[in-house]
Write a protein that holds these residues in place. Structure first.
Motif, PDB file in Angstrom:
ATOM      1  N   ASN A  92       0.816  -1.221   0.000  1.00  0.00           N
ATOM      2  CA  ASN A  92       0.000   0.000   0.000  1.00  0.00           C
ATOM      3  C   ASN A  92       0.847   1.268   0.000  1.00  0.00           C
ATOM      4  O   ASN A  92       0.515   2.238   0.679  1.00  0.00           O
ATOM      5  CB  ASN A  92      -0.978   0.009   1.183  1.00  0.00           C
ATOM      6  CG  ASN A  92      -1.948  -1.154   1.120  1.00  0.00           C
ATOM      7  OD1 ASN A  92      -2.344  -1.571   0.041  1.00  0.00           O
ATOM      8  ND2 ASN A  92      -2.316  -1.689   2.271  1.00  0.00           N
ATOM      9  N   ASN A  93       1.951   1.256  -0.729  1.00  0.00           N
ATOM     10  CA  ASN A  93       2.838   2.428  -0.867  1.00  0.00           C
ATOM     11  C   ASN A  93       3.330   2.963   0.482  1.00  0.00           C
ATOM     12  O   ASN A  93       3.515   4.161   0.648  1.00  0.00           O
ATOM     13  CB  ASN A  93       2.145   3.538  -1.651  1.00  0.00           C
ATOM     14  CG  ASN A  93       1.803   3.119  -3.053  1.00  0.00           C
ATOM     15  OD1 ASN A  93       2.487   2.297  -3.641  1.00  0.00           O
ATOM     16  ND2 ASN A  93       0.753   3.677  -3.596  1.00  0.00           N
ATOM     17  N   ASN A 153       7.253   0.683  -6.482  1.00  0.00           N
ATOM     18  CA  ASN A 153       7.772   1.379  -5.310  1.00  0.00           C
ATOM     19  C   ASN A 153       9.296   1.352  -5.273  1.00  0.00           C
ATOM     20  O   ASN A 153       9.930   2.353  -4.930  1.00  0.00           O
ATOM     21  CB  ASN A 153       7.214   0.763  -4.034  1.00  0.00           C
ATOM     22  CG  ASN A 153       5.731   0.994  -3.876  1.00  0.00           C
ATOM     23  OD1 ASN A 153       5.131   1.754  -4.616  1.00  0.00           O
ATOM     24  ND2 ASN A 153       5.126   0.320  -2.929  1.00  0.00           N
ATOM     25  N   ASP A 160      10.514   3.755  -7.858  1.00  0.00           N
ATOM     26  CA  ASP A 160      10.322   5.131  -7.379  1.00  0.00           C
ATOM     27  C   ASP A 160      11.416   5.540  -6.400  1.00  0.00           C
ATOM     28  O   ASP A 160      11.928   6.657  -6.456  1.00  0.00           O
ATOM     29  CB  ASP A 160       8.949   5.286  -6.722  1.00  0.00           C
ATOM     30  CG  ASP A 160       7.810   5.239  -7.727  1.00  0.00           C
ATOM     31  OD1 ASP A 160       8.083   5.420  -8.936  1.00  0.00           O
ATOM     32  OD2 ASP A 160       6.658   5.037  -7.313  1.00  0.00           O
ATOM     33  N   SER A 206       5.746  -5.415  -0.983  1.00  0.00           N
ATOM     34  CA  SER A 206       5.894  -4.191  -1.773  1.00  0.00           C
ATOM     35  C   SER A 206       5.913  -4.546  -3.260  1.00  0.00           C
ATOM     36  O   SER A 206       6.229  -5.660  -3.641  1.00  0.00           O
ATOM     37  CB  SER A 206       7.167  -3.440  -1.391  1.00  0.00           C
ATOM     38  OG  SER A 206       8.297  -4.163  -1.795  1.00  0.00           O
ATOM     39  N   TYR A 265       5.358   8.880  -0.501  1.00  0.00           N
ATOM     40  CA  TYR A 265       6.150   9.104  -1.708  1.00  0.00           C
ATOM     41  C   TYR A 265       5.946  10.537  -2.175  1.00  0.00           C
ATOM     42  O   TYR A 265       4.996  11.198  -1.809  1.00  0.00           O
ATOM     43  CB  TYR A 265       5.725   8.155  -2.832  1.00  0.00           C
ATOM     44  CG  TYR A 265       6.221   6.750  -2.643  1.00  0.00           C
ATOM     45  CD1 TYR A 265       7.461   6.371  -3.097  1.00  0.00           C
ATOM     46  CD2 TYR A 265       5.439   5.801  -2.001  1.00  0.00           C
ATOM     47  CE1 TYR A 265       7.930   5.088  -2.922  1.00  0.00           C
ATOM     48  CE2 TYR A 265       5.896   4.508  -1.828  1.00  0.00           C
ATOM     49  CZ  TYR A 265       7.132   4.164  -2.291  1.00  0.00           C
ATOM     50  OH  TYR A 265       7.598   2.890  -2.119  1.00  0.00           O
TER      51      TYR A 265
END
Length: 174
Positions: A75-76, A141, A144, A137, A97
């Motif tokens: 979930n980031n 992600n 990023d 994850s 993020y």
């Protein structure tokens, strides 16, 4: 004497093969295989590791004030802490993020660590970021975070897939 019929000699035609098309096709095949071989080569990300030269202790030691760990979860979710988790320099916190989240935090950490390193006489010692993606994850992600490393000009980082029991508990609790 009678006129003997003359032998009719067959006329030989020029038997010339035009290889222009064959040469063109062979060059196209050569170019095709060269391009496919080039595209098949594995691409790798440059990874800078810390130096093994330590003044006061055994080789391989690192000043724990330079260590910054990023835990990636589902979930980031990002959880970060400085130093070692057993004795963290600051309380582990959850960050988002983006420009006002992890990027702002990384820029601040980089600035603080470079100032600290300059004050102890080692101005080139920047932060060492340890990126730990969990099994939950996603790949986006991780990409990023690697982009954030490039944007913030942090060149010493490592991707580690082993979690300590304390880190596993930390991810489960947050």
């Amino acid at each position: 004497m009678k006129n003997l019929p003359q032998k009719v000699r067959s006329r030989k035609l020029n038997s010339r093969v035009d290889l222009t098309a064959m040469v063109s096709v062979s060059f196209l095949l050569i170019i095709f295989f060269m391009v496919t071989i080039e595209l098949r080569k594995p691409k790798a990300v440059d990874l800078s590791l810390p130096n093994n030269d330590c003044d006061d202790c055994h080789p391989g030691c690192v000043d724990e004030t330079r260590i910054y760990t990023i835990l990636l979860d589902d979930n980031n979710k990002i959880i970060t802490y400085s130093g070692l988790l057993e004795f963290p320099l600051e309380i582990p916190k959850e960050i988002i993020y983006g420009q006002n989240g992890i990027r702002k935090e990384l820029l601040q950490k980089r600035k603080n660590i470079l100032e600290y390193s300059a004050s102890i006489g080692k101005p080139k010692n920047g932060p060492i970021v340890i990126i730990k993606p969990s099994k939950k994850s996603n790949f986006k992600n991780l990409v990023d975070i690697l982009d954030e490393m490039e944007i913030t000009k942090i060149d010493t980082y490592a991707i580690v897939n082993e979690f300590t029991p304390e880190e596993t508990k930390l991810l489960a609790s947050k």
